[in-house]
Design a protein around this motif. Structure first.
Motif, PDB file in Angstrom:
ATOM      1  N   HIS A 190       5.551   0.042   5.028  1.00  0.00           N
ATOM      2  CA  HIS A 190       5.722  -0.183   3.592  1.00  0.00           C
ATOM      3  C   HIS A 190       4.791  -1.305   3.173  1.00  0.00           C
ATOM      4  O   HIS A 190       4.737  -2.357   3.820  1.00  0.00           O
ATOM      5  N   ASP A 191       4.070  -1.081   2.087  1.00  0.00           N
ATOM      6  CA  ASP A 191       3.155  -2.093   1.554  1.00  0.00           C
ATOM      7  C   ASP A 191       2.768  -1.659   0.150  1.00  0.00           C
ATOM      8  O   ASP A 191       2.397  -0.502  -0.062  1.00  0.00           O
ATOM      9  N   PRO A 192       2.839  -2.556  -0.838  1.00  0.00           N
ATOM     10  CA  PRO A 192       2.391  -2.190  -2.192  1.00  0.00           C
ATOM     11  C   PRO A 192       0.919  -1.812  -2.235  1.00  0.00           C
ATOM     12  O   PRO A 192       0.485  -1.082  -3.117  1.00  0.00           O
ATOM     13  N   TYR A 193       0.153  -2.337  -1.259  1.00  0.00           N
ATOM     14  CA  TYR A 193      -1.270  -2.018  -1.165  1.00  0.00           C
ATOM     15  C   TYR A 193      -1.538  -1.484   0.246  1.00  0.00           C
ATOM     16  O   TYR A 193      -2.072  -2.183   1.100  1.00  0.00           O
ATOM     17  N   PRO A 194      -1.140  -0.241   0.499  1.00  0.00           N
ATOM     18  CA  PRO A 194      -1.177   0.282   1.866  1.00  0.00           C
ATOM     19  C   PRO A 194      -2.590   0.380   2.426  1.00  0.00           C
ATOM     20  O   PRO A 194      -3.551   0.661   1.701  1.00  0.00           O
ATOM     21  N   SER A 195      -2.701   0.119   3.721  1.00  0.00           N
ATOM     22  CA  SER A 195      -3.978   0.247   4.416  1.00  0.00           C
ATOM     23  C   SER A 195      -4.241   1.708   4.756  1.00  0.00           C
ATOM     24  O   SER A 195      -3.354   2.430   5.227  1.00  0.00           O
ATOM     25  N   THR A 196      -5.477   2.125   4.559  1.00  0.00           N
ATOM     26  CA  THR A 196      -5.847   3.497   4.912  1.00  0.00           C
ATOM     27  C   THR A 196      -5.836   3.700   6.430  1.00  0.00           C
ATOM     28  O   THR A 196      -5.779   4.828   6.906  1.00  0.00           O
ATOM     29  N   HIS A 197      -5.881   2.588   7.178  1.00  0.00           N
ATOM     30  CA  HIS A 197      -5.886   2.670   8.640  1.00  0.00           C
ATOM     31  C   HIS A 197      -4.497   2.942   9.209  1.00  0.00           C
ATOM     32  O   HIS A 197      -4.353   3.148  10.416  1.00  0.00           O
ATOM     33  N   PHE A 198      -3.474   2.926   8.355  1.00  0.00           N
ATOM     34  CA  PHE A 198      -2.116   3.129   8.852  1.00  0.00           C
ATOM     35  C   PHE A 198      -1.796   4.605   9.078  1.00  0.00           C
ATOM     36  O   PHE A 198      -0.927   4.938   9.889  1.00  0.00           O
ATOM     37  N   ALA A 199      -2.501   5.484   8.394  1.00  0.00           N
ATOM     38  CA  ALA A 199      -2.167   6.911   8.420  1.00  0.00           C
ATOM     39  C   ALA A 199      -2.046   7.507   9.828  1.00  0.00           C
ATOM     40  O   ALA A 199      -1.102   8.271  10.091  1.00  0.00           O
ATOM     41  N   PRO A 200      -2.943   7.179  10.776  1.00  0.00           N
ATOM     42  CA  PRO A 200      -2.783   7.752  12.119  1.00  0.00           C
ATOM     43  C   PRO A 200      -1.596   7.204  12.899  1.00  0.00           C
ATOM     44  O   PRO A 200      -1.218   7.767  13.930  1.00  0.00           O
ATOM     45  N   LEU A 201      -1.010   6.116  12.396  1.00  0.00           N
ATOM     46  CA  LEU A 201       0.062   5.440  13.133  1.00  0.00           C
ATOM     47  C   LEU A 201       1.450   5.859  12.683  1.00  0.00           C
ATOM     48  O   LEU A 201       2.406   5.835  13.468  1.00  0.00           O
ATOM     49  N   GLY A 202       1.587   6.230  11.413  1.00  0.00           N
ATOM     50  CA  GLY A 202       2.903   6.579  10.901  1.00  0.00           C
ATOM     51  C   GLY A 202       2.868   6.887   9.428  1.00  0.00           C
ATOM     52  O   GLY A 202       1.808   6.964   8.807  1.00  0.00           O
ATOM     53  N   ALA A 203       4.051   7.010   8.851  1.00  0.00           N
ATOM     54  CA  ALA A 203       4.177   7.384   7.440  1.00  0.00           C
ATOM     55  C   ALA A 203       4.460   6.165   6.581  1.00  0.00           C
ATOM     56  O   ALA A 203       5.246   5.288   6.970  1.00  0.00           O
ATOM     57  N   MET A 204       3.833   6.110   5.413  1.00  0.00           N
ATOM     58  CA  MET A 204       4.139   5.076   4.439  1.00  0.00           C
ATOM     59  C   MET A 204       5.314   5.544   3.584  1.00  0.00           C
ATOM     60  O   MET A 204       5.310   6.676   3.089  1.00  0.00           O
ATOM     61  N   VAL A 205       6.312   4.691   3.435  1.00  0.00           N
ATOM     62  CA  VAL A 205       7.516   5.035   2.675  1.00  0.00           C
ATOM     63  C   VAL A 205       7.896   3.861   1.790  1.00  0.00           C
ATOM     64  O   VAL A 205       7.359   2.759   1.920  1.00  0.00           O
ATOM     65  N   ASP A 206       8.851   4.083   0.883  1.00  0.00           N
ATOM     66  CA  ASP A 206       9.311   2.957   0.080  1.00  0.00           C
ATOM     67  C   ASP A 206      10.255   2.091   0.924  1.00  0.00           C
ATOM     68  O   ASP A 206      10.733   2.505   1.988  1.00  0.00           O
TER      69      ASP A 206
END
Length: 332
Positions: A177-193
Motif C-alpha cells: 500500500h502506498d499513495p504513490y506506488p512504485s512500478t517496481h512492486f508489481a512483480p512482487l505482489g498486489a497493491m491494495v488499499d
C-alpha cells in the motif's frame, strides 16, 4: 570549512573520519563532534561552524534554526533520510542549504525487519536465554512458518521494496500500500488499499515516512481493521504508531505481537546507555512487560555498508553546498 556534528557516536566519528581521509581537499575541512543532541540549549556549540550535521532526534524547529543562523551556520546536513524533525518553511525562509541522505543501503533496514520478525516469531531471544541457563524446554517457543503467510508492506519506497523481495523469497504472499506506488512492486505482489492490506495480512510491516498524513497511521481506527493476532513491525518512524492504542490492542489480543526498532518518544532513550538509570517513560516500560513485544534501539540502519554510504553521500552534499552545484538530495 567547519562542520559541527550533533548527537555523534563513536561509529559516526569512525566512518566520517574514514570518508574525510579520502576527500581531495581534506585539509580544508574540519569535523567537530558533539555528543549532545541539537536543541535550543546546545545550538551555541555550532558557533563558528559553516554547517551542522544532524540525525533523526536532533531538534530543528524555528527557534533552533534562527539561533544557528545567528551563529553563522548556513548548511544543514542530515545524515538520515527523514526530516520530520525539521521546520522546512523556517529553513527556507532563513536561506539554509538543507540536504539529506535519501537512501542508504535499503537492504540494511529490510534485513533487520526480517531479523525482528524471525526473532519474535521463533522466540530465539528467549531460547538463547533459556539454553544459557541449561533449560532446553521447547514449551512457549512455538512459532509459525513464514512460507505461505501474507505480508503487508505499507510504503513501497526503496526500503519497502527491499523488504518485499525478502518476504517474496520466503514464499510469502506480498501486498503493498502506498499513495504513490512504485512500478517496481508489481512483480512482487498486489497493491491494495490500506483496510484490505490490514485485514488480509498475517504480518504488517511499516516503511513509510512520518508526515501529518501518516502520524498514528496505526491507531484506534486502524488496529481493529487488522487480522486478529497479526504481527506488527515498525522499522521506519516511531510516530507511525499510536503506542497507547497498540498497548490496548496487545492487551485485548487483537494484536498478536509487536516488533519495533523505533519509538515515538525515543529521543530521550535511544542511542545512549540507560542501564544504570531509572527509565521514567511509563508507556515504554509498559511495552517492555509484554512477552510478545520485541524492541531494538533504532539499529535497523546500523551496518558497515550503510554507514559508509551515509558518510559518502553527506560529503557529496557538502560539496554541493561549498561549490554551488545542483544537489539532488536537497530539501530546501
Amino acid at each position: 570549512m567547519k562542520i559541527a556534528f550533533f548527537g555523534s557516536q563513536p561509529y559516526d566519528r569512525r566512518f566520517f573520519d574514514e570518508a574525510l581521509s579520502s576527500q581531495p581537499d581534506a585539509s580544508s575541512i574540519e569535523l567537530v563532534y558533539h555528543n549532545a543532541l541539537l536543541s535550543q540549549e546546545t545550538a551555541i556549540l555550532a558557533l563558528g561552524a559553516n554547517a551542522v550535521c544532524v540525525f533523526v532526534n536532533d531538534v530543528l524547529d524555528a527557534t533552533v534554526l534562527a539561533a544557528l543562523h545567528d551563529y553563522g551556520v548556513r548548511a544543514i546536513l542530515l545524515r538520515c533520510a527523514g526530516y520530520n524533525n525539521l521546520d522546512l518553511p523556517a529553513a527556507r525562509r532563513l536561506g539554509f542549504f538543507v540536504a539529506r541522505v535519501p537512501a542508504y543501503s535499503p537492504e540494511a533496514v529490510a534485513e533487520h525487519t526480517l531479523a525482528m520478525v524471525q526473532t519474535l516469531n521463533r522466540h530465539t531471544h528467549r531460547a538463547y536465554a533459556r539454553v544459557r541457563e541449561g533449560n532446553f524446554s521447547l514449551d512457549g517457543l512455538l512459532g509459525f512458518n513464514l512460507h505461505g503467510k501474507t505480508v503487508g508492506i505499507v510504503g513501497t519506497g526503496k526500503i519497502g521494496l527491499a523488504t518485499a523481495r525478502i518476504f517474496k523469497g520466503f514464499g510469502c504472499t506480498v501486498l503493498g500500500h502506498d499513495p504513490y506506488p512504485s512500478t517496481h512492486f508489481a512483480p512482487l505482489g498486489a497493491m491494495v488499499d490500506l483496510p484490505q492490506l490490514l485485514a488480509a495480512s498475517d504480518i504488517v510491516s511499516l516503511h513509510c515516512p512520518l508526515m501529518d498524513s501518516t502520524r498514528h497511521l496505526i491507531g484506534p481506527a486502524t488496529l481493529p481493521q487488522m487480522k486478529r493476532g497479526a504481527m506488527l513491525v515498525n522499522t521506519s518512524r516511531g510516530g507511525l504508531i499510536d503506542t497507547g492504542a497498540v498497548i490496548e490492542a496487545l492487551k485485548s489480543r487483537q494484536l498478536g505481537s509487536l516488533a519495533i526498532d523505533v519509538y515515538e518518544q525515543e529521543s530521550s532513550l535511544f542511542f545512549h546507555d540507560h542501564s544504570s538509570d531509572i527509565i521514567d517513560d511509563d508507556v515504554f516500560q509498559r511495552l517492555m512487560t509484554f512477552p510478545n513485544v520485541l524492541v531494538t534501539g533504532h539499529q535497523g540502519f546500523f551496518t558497515i555498508e550503510a554507514l559508509r554510504e551515509i558518510a559518502a553521500i553527506t560529503f557529496h552534499n557538502l560539496d554541493c553546498f561549498r561549490h554551488g552545484g545542483d544537489c539532488g538530495n536537497s530539501v530546501a
